[in-house]
Design a protein around this motif. Structure first.
Motif, PDB file in Angstrom:
ATOM      1  N   UNK A   1       0.854  -1.185   0.000  1.00 34.88           N
ATOM      2  CA  UNK A   1       0.000   0.000   0.000  1.00 34.88           C
ATOM      3  C   UNK A   1       0.889   1.232   0.000  1.00 34.88           C
ATOM      4  N   UNK A   2       0.360   2.300  -0.565  1.00 33.67           N
ATOM      5  CA  UNK A   2       1.080   3.574  -0.588  1.00 33.67           C
ATOM      6  C   UNK A   2       0.113   4.672  -0.977  1.00 33.67           C
ATOM      7  N   UNK A   3       0.528   5.916  -0.781  1.00 35.31           N
ATOM      8  CA  UNK A   3      -0.293   7.068  -1.147  1.00 35.31           C
ATOM      9  C   UNK A   3       0.142   7.599  -2.503  1.00 35.31           C
ATOM     10  N   UNK A   4      -0.835   7.889  -3.354  1.00 40.80           N
ATOM     11  CA  UNK A   4      -0.558   8.497  -4.664  1.00 40.80           C
ATOM     12  C   UNK A   4      -1.496   9.678  -4.846  1.00 40.80           C
ATOM     13  N   UNK A   5      -1.128  10.626  -5.690  1.00 37.15           N
ATOM     14  CA  UNK A   5      -2.009  11.779  -5.902  1.00 37.15           C
ATOM     15  C   UNK A   5      -3.367  11.348  -6.455  1.00 37.15           C
ATOM     16  N   UNK A   6      -4.397  12.024  -6.021  1.00 37.78           N
ATOM     17  CA  UNK A   6      -5.733  11.754  -6.528  1.00 37.78           C
ATOM     18  C   UNK A   6      -5.805  12.048  -8.019  1.00 37.78           C
ATOM     19  N   UNK A   7      -6.488  11.172  -8.750  1.00 38.35           N
ATOM     20  CA  UNK A   7      -6.659  11.368 -10.169  1.00 38.35           C
ATOM     21  C   UNK A   7      -5.597  10.724 -11.037  1.00 38.35           C
ATOM     22  N   UNK A   8      -4.509  10.237 -10.432  1.00 41.99           N
ATOM     23  CA  UNK A   8      -3.471   9.576 -11.217  1.00 41.99           C
ATOM     24  C   UNK A   8      -3.936   8.167 -11.573  1.00 41.99           C
TER      25      UNK A   8
ATOM     26  N   UNK B   1       0.326   7.700 -13.249  1.00 44.78           N
ATOM     27  CA  UNK B   1       0.609   8.835 -14.124  1.00 44.78           C
ATOM     28  C   UNK B   1      -0.402   9.950 -13.920  1.00 44.78           C
ATOM     29  N   UNK B   2       0.100  11.195 -13.911  1.00 45.62           N
ATOM     30  CA  UNK B   2      -0.761  12.368 -13.866  1.00 45.62           C
ATOM     31  C   UNK B   2      -1.389  12.560 -15.246  1.00 45.62           C
ATOM     32  N   UNK B   3      -2.672  12.822 -15.314  1.00 47.12           N
ATOM     33  CA  UNK B   3      -3.316  12.948 -16.624  1.00 47.12           C
ATOM     34  C   UNK B   3      -2.975  14.231 -17.356  1.00 47.12           C
ATOM     35  N   UNK B   4      -2.411  15.234 -16.667  1.00 44.94           N
ATOM     36  CA  UNK B   4      -2.282  16.546 -17.293  1.00 44.94           C
ATOM     37  C   UNK B   4      -0.856  16.994 -17.568  1.00 44.94           C
ATOM     38  N   UNK B   5       0.079  16.781 -16.626  1.00 43.52           N
ATOM     39  CA  UNK B   5       1.374  17.453 -16.752  1.00 43.52           C
ATOM     40  C   UNK B   5       2.562  16.537 -17.018  1.00 43.52           C
ATOM     41  N   UNK B   6       2.341  15.259 -17.252  1.00 46.15           N
ATOM     42  CA  UNK B   6       3.435  14.379 -17.632  1.00 46.15           C
ATOM     43  C   UNK B   6       4.236  13.787 -16.496  1.00 46.15           C
ATOM     44  N   UNK B   7       3.843  13.998 -15.259  1.00 47.24           N
ATOM     45  CA  UNK B   7       4.559  13.392 -14.137  1.00 47.24           C
ATOM     46  C   UNK B   7       4.153  11.928 -13.981  1.00 47.24           C
ATOM     47  N   UNK B   8       5.082  11.111 -13.492  1.00 50.02           N
ATOM     48  CA  UNK B   8       4.827   9.684 -13.316  1.00 50.02           C
ATOM     49  C   UNK B   8       5.551   9.149 -12.087  1.00 50.02           C
TER      50      UNK B   8
ATOM     51  N   UNK C   1      10.371   8.753  -9.645  1.00 48.95           N
ATOM     52  CA  UNK C   1       9.505   9.867 -10.042  1.00 48.95           C
ATOM     53  C   UNK C   1      10.109  10.528 -11.271  1.00 48.95           C
ATOM     54  N   UNK C   2       9.289  10.762 -12.294  1.00 50.83           N
ATOM     55  CA  UNK C   2       9.762  11.417 -13.507  1.00 50.83           C
ATOM     56  C   UNK C   2       8.792  12.524 -13.888  1.00 50.83           C
ATOM     57  N   UNK C   3       9.304  13.480 -14.657  1.00 48.35           N
ATOM     58  CA  UNK C   3       8.475  14.585 -15.124  1.00 48.35           C
ATOM     59  C   UNK C   3       9.250  15.440 -16.099  1.00 48.35           C
ATOM     60  N   UNK C   4       8.571  16.345 -16.781  1.00 50.24           N
ATOM     61  CA  UNK C   4       9.269  17.251 -17.700  1.00 50.24           C
ATOM     62  C   UNK C   4      10.344  18.052 -16.974  1.00 50.24           C
ATOM     63  N   UNK C   5      11.482  18.265 -17.640  1.00 50.65           N
ATOM     64  CA  UNK C   5      12.570  19.039 -17.039  1.00 50.65           C
ATOM     65  C   UNK C   5      12.161  20.479 -16.782  1.00 50.65           C
ATOM     66  N   UNK C   6      11.110  20.950 -17.436  1.00 53.40           N
ATOM     67  CA  UNK C   6      10.660  22.329 -17.251  1.00 53.40           C
ATOM     68  C   UNK C   6       9.897  22.540 -15.948  1.00 53.40           C
ATOM     69  N   UNK C   7       9.451  21.470 -15.303  1.00 55.49           N
ATOM     70  CA  UNK C   7       8.702  21.600 -14.052  1.00 55.49           C
ATOM     71  C   UNK C   7       9.651  21.850 -12.884  1.00 55.49           C
TER      72      UNK C   7
END
Length: 228
Positions: A91-98, A114-121, A198-204
């Motif tokens: 078990x673990x906590x993840x952001x809502x909506x992912x 995965x986040x549906x909007x900003x490319x984070x995973x 954790x991954x995401x766009x380098x611009x974030x």
């Protein structure tokens, strides 16, 4: 013949009748009072106890007032997160909506959120190596698949402890563009070794990419394990 006058009943008979009437009245009052007390007691049974299953007249089960949230529930109170009981076995906590995905990795299933909007995973998987540091070193430097071979690879930060190792880096993904990664490998509460990436766009902002990993790591608990 003159009738013989009949006088009033003897006093002893009259006293006995009055006394009997008083006794009946008292008994009726006691019974009514006892019935009212029992009904009032029944409707509130359990309200001050820890039994949790009071059965008063017309009342359903009464929740225990001594119940406290479990550690798993307490860990899930962060705003914007939810607790996941993942079928892989933790078990673990993840952001809502992912959204969740799963694929077979080299040695174990790789679960993604995965986040549906900003490319984070987030990626979560079990390790086959003996130590978190050894696993991370192999993942970085293996001559066949190490991520140091990726285009634009650049180390941003590196840290380790007795039971964990972490590497932050960036690289250029041919489809997604410049990406930033935080790869955290650790020993869980049951002694098994896992990775959370954790991954995401380098611009974030770096904190925006790291925060879901920090929360996932703090709440991570293998199935059937006591976690603080």
């Amino acid at each position: 013949m003159t009738p013989t006058p009949v006088g009033p009943p003897h006093a002893p008979h009259r006293i006995r009748r009055v006394f009997a009437a008083l006794v009946v009245a008292v008994l009726v009052g006691v019974c009514v009072g006892a019935g009212v007390w029992f009904l009032l007691r029944g409707t509130s049974l359990g309200s001050g106890s820890g039994s949790g299953s009071g059965s008063g007249v017309g009342a359903g089960p009464v929740p225990s007032v001594t119940a406290t949230p479990s550690p798993a529930a307490s860990a899930s109170t962060a705003s914007g997160y939810r607790r996941i009981q993942d079928p892989v076995g933790y078990s673990l906590d993840v952001p809502r909506g992912w959204t969740r995905t799963e694929k077979e990795g080299r040695s174990a299933p790789v679960v993604g959120y995965a986040a549906p909007a900003d490319g984070r995973r987030l990626q979560v998987f079990r390790l086959a190596e003996d130590t978190p540091a050894g696993s991370l070193d192999l993942a970085e430097n293996d001559p066949g698949y190490g991520f140091a071979l990726q285009p634009g690879y650049q180390v941003l930060d590196r840290a380790s402890g007795t039971t964990w190792a972490e590497l932050a880096y960036r690289y250029d993904d041919p489809e997604l563009g410049a990406r930033q990664v935080v790869d955290h490998r650790f020993e869980a509460a049951d002694g098994t070794l896992h990775a959370i990436r954790a991954t995401g766009p380098a611009s974030l902002p770096a904190a925006l990419v790291r925060d879901p990993l920090t929360r996932a790591r703090a709440s991570f608990c293998p199935a059937d394990t006591e976690c603080g």
